[in-house]
Write a protein that holds these residues in place. Structure first.
Motif, PDB file in Angstrom:
ATOM      1  N   GLU B   2      15.506  -1.899  10.918  1.00 33.01           N
ATOM      2  CA  GLU B   2      15.056  -2.540  12.155  1.00 33.01           C
ATOM      3  C   GLU B   2      14.205  -3.780  11.870  1.00 33.01           C
ATOM      4  O   GLU B   2      13.540  -3.861  10.849  1.00 33.01           O
ATOM      5  CB  GLU B   2      14.197  -1.556  12.944  1.00 33.01           C
ATOM      6  CG  GLU B   2      14.989  -0.516  13.671  1.00 33.01           C
ATOM      7  CD  GLU B   2      14.076   0.339  14.531  1.00 33.01           C
ATOM      8  OE1 GLU B   2      13.111  -0.206  15.086  1.00 33.01           O
ATOM      9  OE2 GLU B   2      14.333   1.543  14.622  1.00 33.01           O
ATOM     10  N   ARG B   7       9.555  -6.740   9.558  1.00 34.11           N
ATOM     11  CA  ARG B   7       8.351  -7.538   9.812  1.00 34.11           C
ATOM     12  C   ARG B   7       7.148  -6.899   9.104  1.00 34.11           C
ATOM     13  O   ARG B   7       6.317  -7.575   8.512  1.00 34.11           O
ATOM     14  CB  ARG B   7       8.116  -7.606  11.332  1.00 34.11           C
ATOM     15  CG  ARG B   7       7.067  -8.620  11.764  1.00 34.11           C
ATOM     16  CD  ARG B   7       7.117  -8.810  13.275  1.00 34.11           C
ATOM     17  NE  ARG B   7       7.049  -7.554  14.011  1.00 34.11           N
ATOM     18  CZ  ARG B   7       5.908  -6.936  14.328  1.00 34.11           C
ATOM     19  NH1 ARG B   7       4.762  -7.470  13.998  1.00 34.11           N
ATOM     20  NH2 ARG B   7       5.920  -5.790  14.992  1.00 34.11           N
ATOM     21  N   GLN B   8       7.099  -5.557   9.161  1.00 34.98           N
ATOM     22  CA  GLN B   8       5.993  -4.850   8.498  1.00 34.98           C
ATOM     23  C   GLN B   8       6.090  -4.984   6.983  1.00 34.98           C
ATOM     24  O   GLN B   8       5.079  -5.185   6.303  1.00 34.98           O
ATOM     25  CB  GLN B   8       6.011  -3.378   8.882  1.00 34.98           C
ATOM     26  CG  GLN B   8       5.481  -3.126  10.288  1.00 34.98           C
ATOM     27  CD  GLN B   8       5.224  -1.658  10.559  1.00 34.98           C
ATOM     28  OE1 GLN B   8       5.855  -0.795   9.959  1.00 34.98           O
ATOM     29  NE2 GLN B   8       4.312  -1.374  11.453  1.00 34.98           N
ATOM     30  N   GLY B  11       4.973  -8.299   6.052  1.00 39.48           N
ATOM     31  CA  GLY B  11       3.513  -8.343   6.170  1.00 39.48           C
ATOM     32  C   GLY B  11       2.851  -7.704   4.963  1.00 39.48           C
ATOM     33  O   GLY B  11       1.880  -8.244   4.414  1.00 39.48           O
ATOM     34  N   ALA B  12       3.390  -6.550   4.514  1.00 38.17           N
ATOM     35  CA  ALA B  12       2.824  -5.864   3.350  1.00 38.17           C
ATOM     36  C   ALA B  12       2.980  -6.729   2.111  1.00 38.17           C
ATOM     37  O   ALA B  12       2.056  -6.840   1.288  1.00 38.17           O
ATOM     38  CB  ALA B  12       3.511  -4.522   3.160  1.00 38.17           C
ATOM     39  N   GLU B  14       3.138  -9.989   1.975  1.00 38.00           N
ATOM     40  CA  GLU B  14       2.186 -11.115   2.053  1.00 38.00           C
ATOM     41  C   GLU B  14       0.766 -10.647   1.731  1.00 38.00           C
ATOM     42  O   GLU B  14       0.027 -11.329   1.026  1.00 38.00           O
ATOM     43  CB  GLU B  14       2.232 -11.746   3.452  1.00 38.00           C
ATOM     44  CG  GLU B  14       3.454 -12.617   3.642  1.00 38.00           C
ATOM     45  CD  GLU B  14       3.717 -12.987   5.096  1.00 38.00           C
ATOM     46  OE1 GLU B  14       2.885 -12.647   5.959  1.00 38.00           O
ATOM     47  OE2 GLU B  14       4.771 -13.587   5.358  1.00 38.00           O
ATOM     48  N   LEU B  15       0.424  -9.457   2.235  1.00 35.11           N
ATOM     49  CA  LEU B  15      -0.928  -8.940   1.993  1.00 35.11           C
ATOM     50  C   LEU B  15      -1.139  -8.676   0.500  1.00 35.11           C
ATOM     51  O   LEU B  15      -2.185  -9.024  -0.058  1.00 35.11           O
ATOM     52  CB  LEU B  15      -1.144  -7.650   2.802  1.00 35.11           C
ATOM     53  CG  LEU B  15      -2.541  -7.062   2.746  1.00 35.11           C
ATOM     54  CD1 LEU B  15      -3.559  -8.010   3.372  1.00 35.11           C
ATOM     55  CD2 LEU B  15      -2.604  -5.716   3.470  1.00 35.11           C
ATOM     56  N   GLU B  18      -1.370 -12.061  -1.324  1.00 34.87           N
ATOM     57  CA  GLU B  18      -2.669 -12.715  -1.093  1.00 34.87           C
ATOM     58  C   GLU B  18      -3.788 -11.955  -1.805  1.00 34.87           C
ATOM     59  O   GLU B  18      -4.726 -12.565  -2.325  1.00 34.87           O
ATOM     60  CB  GLU B  18      -2.960 -12.791   0.410  1.00 34.87           C
ATOM     61  CG  GLU B  18      -2.081 -13.811   1.127  1.00 34.87           C
ATOM     62  CD  GLU B  18      -1.979 -13.575   2.634  1.00 34.87           C
ATOM     63  OE1 GLU B  18      -1.123 -14.215   3.261  1.00 34.87           O
ATOM     64  OE2 GLU B  18      -2.731 -12.728   3.172  1.00 34.87           O
ATOM     65  N   ALA B  26     -11.072 -14.426  -8.101  1.00 36.92           N
ATOM     66  CA  ALA B  26     -12.429 -13.865  -8.131  1.00 36.92           C
ATOM     67  C   ALA B  26     -12.776 -13.373  -9.529  1.00 36.92           C
ATOM     68  O   ALA B  26     -13.891 -13.609 -10.023  1.00 36.92           O
ATOM     69  CB  ALA B  26     -12.539 -12.730  -7.120  1.00 36.92           C
ATOM     70  N   ILE B  27     -11.825 -12.699 -10.193  1.00 34.63           N
ATOM     71  CA  ILE B  27     -12.116 -12.156 -11.527  1.00 34.63           C
ATOM     72  C   ILE B  27     -12.285 -13.304 -12.524  1.00 34.63           C
ATOM     73  O   ILE B  27     -13.159 -13.264 -13.398  1.00 34.63           O
ATOM     74  CB  ILE B  27     -11.010 -11.165 -11.958  1.00 34.63           C
ATOM     75  CG1 ILE B  27     -11.052  -9.933 -11.053  1.00 34.63           C
ATOM     76  CG2 ILE B  27     -11.191 -10.743 -13.410  1.00 34.63           C
ATOM     77  CD1 ILE B  27      -9.864  -9.013 -11.188  1.00 34.63           C
ATOM     78  N   VAL B  30     -15.728 -14.575 -12.118  1.00 38.97           N
ATOM     79  CA  VAL B  30     -16.723 -13.665 -12.714  1.00 38.97           C
ATOM     80  C   VAL B  30     -16.716 -13.806 -14.233  1.00 38.97           C
ATOM     81  O   VAL B  30     -17.772 -13.853 -14.869  1.00 38.97           O
ATOM     82  CB  VAL B  30     -16.420 -12.209 -12.285  1.00 38.97           C
ATOM     83  CG1 VAL B  30     -17.216 -11.224 -13.120  1.00 38.97           C
ATOM     84  CG2 VAL B  30     -16.745 -12.009 -10.821  1.00 38.97           C
ATOM     85  N   MET B  34     -19.808 -14.756 -16.576  1.00 41.07           N
ATOM     86  CA  MET B  34     -20.315 -13.801 -17.576  1.00 41.07           C
ATOM     87  C   MET B  34     -20.331 -14.397 -18.981  1.00 41.07           C
ATOM     88  O   MET B  34     -21.159 -14.034 -19.802  1.00 41.07           O
ATOM     89  CB  MET B  34     -19.478 -12.520 -17.551  1.00 41.07           C
ATOM     90  CG  MET B  34     -19.805 -11.651 -16.355  1.00 41.07           C
ATOM     91  SD  MET B  34     -18.859 -10.143 -16.335  1.00 41.07           S
ATOM     92  CE  MET B  34     -19.630  -9.232 -17.643  1.00 41.07           C
TER      93      MET B  34
END
Lengths: 305, 98
Positions: B2, B7-8, B11-12, B14-15, B18, B26-27, B30, B34
């Protein structure tokens, strides 16, 4: 063939459950990025959103009645949190329909969005529901679990503020395990992130940053925020035209036990005793959404004059 | 499949994409912070300051290239998954029409 259908239904169920969980954690981010996982607020039936048109409602509701009940789930959940584990077809909504003739509507929404924003969305959705509903509505019962109770309170506030038609129909509002005075776990999380950021080390700052990515919906639970820019629920009056009932649980059978005193129902502290307050010792936070004794109390209150 | 499920899934995807990108950034940040302190301490010893700065530069270049590769690989895999999802969506649309 039946196995394939079952497997597909199971996958859909797990997918929706996972999406609801992710929405609770990062729902405001998903919404801002227009991500396909973001849930749009709607009443759901059989894992599908209900179109709020007279035709669609006529088709979805074979025997609509003039009494409605709207159920609003809590953080990271969806409408399945109301299902009794041993009888998946039974929920407070279906039981009230069977026993007292209330037509149930189960809400699904993005629990990561700010509570005031969800309150406004629900206010608008209830107006559309009553406008499209095929029968004249003379009684509206609202039931909210955990965060859902705060969203109901916010919706009532916004609805009353603009004299929405649905507000006058509300006779009773049930708040089940609702953190009106804030949730201890979120207060703890807030304190931890502050401490992590205060430590002069890049790793602790990184962990703090990660923890801070939690949604605004979660952050609003810290003080039970109902209005934009206002932190405390005390500043929002209860809807005067309706009866309000508070239902709470504790983690142990003895509410005086230290564990219950400290952790309440596991996530939320019980409110102070009062006329429309009922405590269910030994019933945990999630179980409050599907417990026979809790339902009997709701039914009794609903049936009372 | 479907359209709502696709779409879901998109979305997953892309998440996750990202999330990996943000985590790598970020690592890497850090790690830079350090390593600054020990290199600064060692560079304070005059006879070895020159080689220490050279090692630091090499270290940072290697680390940056590793994180860049992670982000690039992540982007490539994401784009490929996006293409597959485009195909599936087109199929679903064709099925819907017929």
């Amino acid at each position: 063939m039946a196995d394939e259908k079952n497997a597909s239904a199971n996958a859909t169920h797990w997918g929706a459950t996972l999406a609801s969980f992710v929405n609770g954690c990062f729902g405001d981010y998903l919404d801002g990025r227009n991500n396909g996982l973001a849930i749009d607020m709607a009443f759901y039936q059989n894992n599908r959103p209900l179109d709020l048109t007279p035709e669609a409602l006529n088709e979805a509701l074979p025997a609509p009645t003039g009494k409605l009940c709207v159920l609003v789930h809590g953080l990271c959940c969806n409408e399945w949190s109301w299902d009794f584990p041993d009888q998946p077809a039974r929920s407070y909504g279906s039981a009230l329909q069977h026993d007292l003739g209330h037509t149930p509507f189960l809400l699904r929404y993005n629990t990561g969005l700010p509570i005031p924003y969800n309150g406004q969305l629900l206010d608008e959705l209830l107006e559309r529901l009553l406008a499209a509903y095929p029968v004249a509505v003379d009684d509206l019962v609202l039931i909210g679990h955990s965060m859902g109770g705060l969203i109901l309170r916010a919706a009532c506030h916004y609805g009353a503020g603009r004299a929405a038609g649905w507000v006058d129909k509300v006779s009773r509002v049930f708040y089940i395990g609702t953190p009106h005075e804030g949730a201890g776990l979120e207060q703890f999380a807030h304190l931890m992130t502050k401490m992590l950021h205060a430590m002069p080390h890049p790793v602790s700052a990184l962990v703090g940053d990660i923890a801070n990515q939690r949604s605004q919906g979660i952050k609003d639970l810290r003080h039970g925020t109902l209005l934009d820019g206002v932190d405390f629920t005390e500043s929002v009056p209860w809807l005067a035209s309706a009866q309000h009932y508070l239902i709470a649980g504790t983690v142990t059978d003895d509410p005086g036990h230290l564990a219950s005193q400290l952790f309440g129902d596991g996530l939320v502290q019980p409110p102070q005793a009062g006329e429309n307050v009922r405590l269910f010792p030994g019933v945990g936070h999630m179980q409050l959404a599907h417990d026979d004794a809790v339902y009997e109390q709701i039914k009794q209150w609903c049936a009372s004059a | 499949m479907e359209n709502a499920s696709l779409r879901q899934i998109r979305g997953a995807k892309e998440l996750i994409e990202e999330g990996i990108d943000a985590a790598a950034l970020a690592i890497s940040d850090v790690q830079r912070k350090m390593t600054q302190t020990p290199y600064a301490l060692l560079a304070g010893v005059k006879p070895i300051a020159g080689p220490v700065r050279a090692i630091e530069r090499a270290h940072l270049k290697i680390a940056d290239s590793v994180y860049f590769s992670i982000r690039l690989g992540n982007r490539l895999v994401g784009n490929m998954a996006g293409l597959v999802l485009d195909q599936l969506e087109a199929q679903a649309k064709r099925k819907g029409r017929s």
